[in-house]
Design an enzyme around this catalytic site. Sequence first.
Site, mmCIF file in Angstrom:
data_model
loop_
_atom_site.group_PDB
_atom_site.id
_atom_site.type_symbol
_atom_site.label_atom_id
_atom_site.label_comp_id
_atom_site.label_asym_id
_atom_site.label_seq_id
_atom_site.Cartn_x
_atom_site.Cartn_y
_atom_site.Cartn_z
ATOM 1 N N LYS A 14 19.868 48.874 14.764
ATOM 2 C CA LYS A 14 19.025 48.642 16.289
ATOM 3 C C LYS A 14 19.275 47.401 16.903
ATOM 4 O O LYS A 14 19.845 47.459 18.119
ATOM 5 C CB LYS A 14 17.586 49.460 16.231
ATOM 6 C CG LYS A 14 17.418 50.717 15.314
ATOM 7 C CD LYS A 14 15.989 51.071 15.558
ATOM 8 C CE LYS A 14 15.237 50.188 14.734
ATOM 9 N NZ LYS A 14 15.429 49.980 13.390
ATOM 10 N N ARG A 89 7.014 54.845 17.765
ATOM 11 C CA ARG A 89 7.168 55.353 16.083
ATOM 12 C C ARG A 89 6.330 56.354 15.942
ATOM 13 O O ARG A 89 6.345 56.761 14.718
ATOM 14 C CB ARG A 89 6.852 53.916 15.375
ATOM 15 C CG ARG A 89 7.998 52.959 15.366
ATOM 16 C CD ARG A 89 7.464 51.847 14.339
ATOM 17 N NE ARG A 89 8.590 50.714 14.554
ATOM 18 C CZ ARG A 89 8.882 50.030 13.608
ATOM 19 N NH1 ARG A 89 8.338 49.683 12.501
ATOM 20 N NH2 ARG A 89 9.715 49.062 13.876
ATOM 21 N N ARG A 128 20.329 40.948 4.375
ATOM 22 C CA ARG A 128 19.579 40.164 5.843
ATOM 23 C C ARG A 128 18.449 39.259 5.353
ATOM 24 O O ARG A 128 18.367 38.267 5.796
ATOM 25 C CB ARG A 128 19.005 41.311 6.711
ATOM 26 C CG ARG A 128 18.638 40.581 7.880
ATOM 27 C CD ARG A 128 18.243 41.563 8.955
ATOM 28 N NE ARG A 128 17.213 42.396 8.807
ATOM 29 C CZ ARG A 128 16.518 43.390 9.528
ATOM 30 N NH1 ARG A 128 17.204 43.772 10.405
ATOM 31 N NH2 ARG A 128 15.547 43.917 9.174
ATOM 32 N N ARG A 134 13.077 36.817 6.343
ATOM 33 C CA ARG A 134 11.996 37.581 6.425
ATOM 34 C C ARG A 134 11.540 38.173 5.229
ATOM 35 O O ARG A 134 12.429 38.672 4.505
ATOM 36 C CB ARG A 134 12.267 38.601 7.348
ATOM 37 C CG ARG A 134 12.525 38.420 8.823
ATOM 38 C CD ARG A 134 13.144 39.451 9.593
ATOM 39 N NE ARG A 134 12.363 40.832 9.459
ATOM 40 C CZ ARG A 134 12.839 41.777 10.247
ATOM 41 N NH1 ARG A 134 13.852 41.757 11.322
ATOM 42 N NH2 ARG A 134 12.179 42.872 10.010
ATOM 43 N N ARG A 146 8.481 51.136 3.889
ATOM 44 C CA ARG A 146 8.842 51.073 5.337
ATOM 45 C C ARG A 146 9.370 52.471 5.804
ATOM 46 O O ARG A 146 9.306 53.149 6.611
ATOM 47 C CB ARG A 146 9.674 49.867 5.929
ATOM 48 C CG ARG A 146 8.849 48.641 5.991
ATOM 49 C CD ARG A 146 9.622 47.289 6.020
ATOM 50 N NE ARG A 146 10.455 47.199 7.082
ATOM 51 C CZ ARG A 146 11.475 46.130 7.157
ATOM 52 N NH1 ARG A 146 11.651 45.567 6.078
ATOM 53 N NH2 ARG A 146 12.230 46.097 8.190
#
Length: 190
Positions: A14, A89, A128, A134, A146
Amino acid sequence: MINIVLFGKPGAGKGTQAEFLKDKYNLVHLSTGDIFRFNIKNDTELGRLAKTFMDKGDLVPDAVTIQMLQSEVDKNPQAAGFLFDGFPRTIAQAEALDAFLASKEEEITATVALEANDEILIQRLLERGKTSGRPDDQDEEKIRNRYDEYNQKTAPLMDYYKSQGKFHTVNGIGTILEVNERLNQVFDNL
């Protein structure tokens, strides 16, 4: 004004695709994740609150998210449109966004979901996580949490927007350019 909601599980692309889309279609990109991370980095009250949820892989509560997003929209009164990334969401958030936009005599133009296999996305996020730093991208259990949150709370939004005739899907697997071309085909036909 064009107002697009960009859907997809974490790692679906996204944020990457939003960078291309915002420039091509002159939209303001509003990523709730980026806004939360900015607030966390700058140790704001909202950032500290959001961090307590994000560290567990949970979604930030609606009231906090909605207030923050309304503030961001209000900061851009001359915008040609918005690209909502990571919001709404939940059905409650979608209804709140609809009401907020209606108060400005606007509405969601379309929703576009980037679809991809969970196992491919998990590998993307773990990769990532090696470079982004992160913590939510470095722990497979948090990533799967998640996805569970997404499936329980976000996936029902597809029916919400389908019932309005505003839902589109795009295959999120392929090169960045291939996925971007698929998205452009949808955007160009809105």
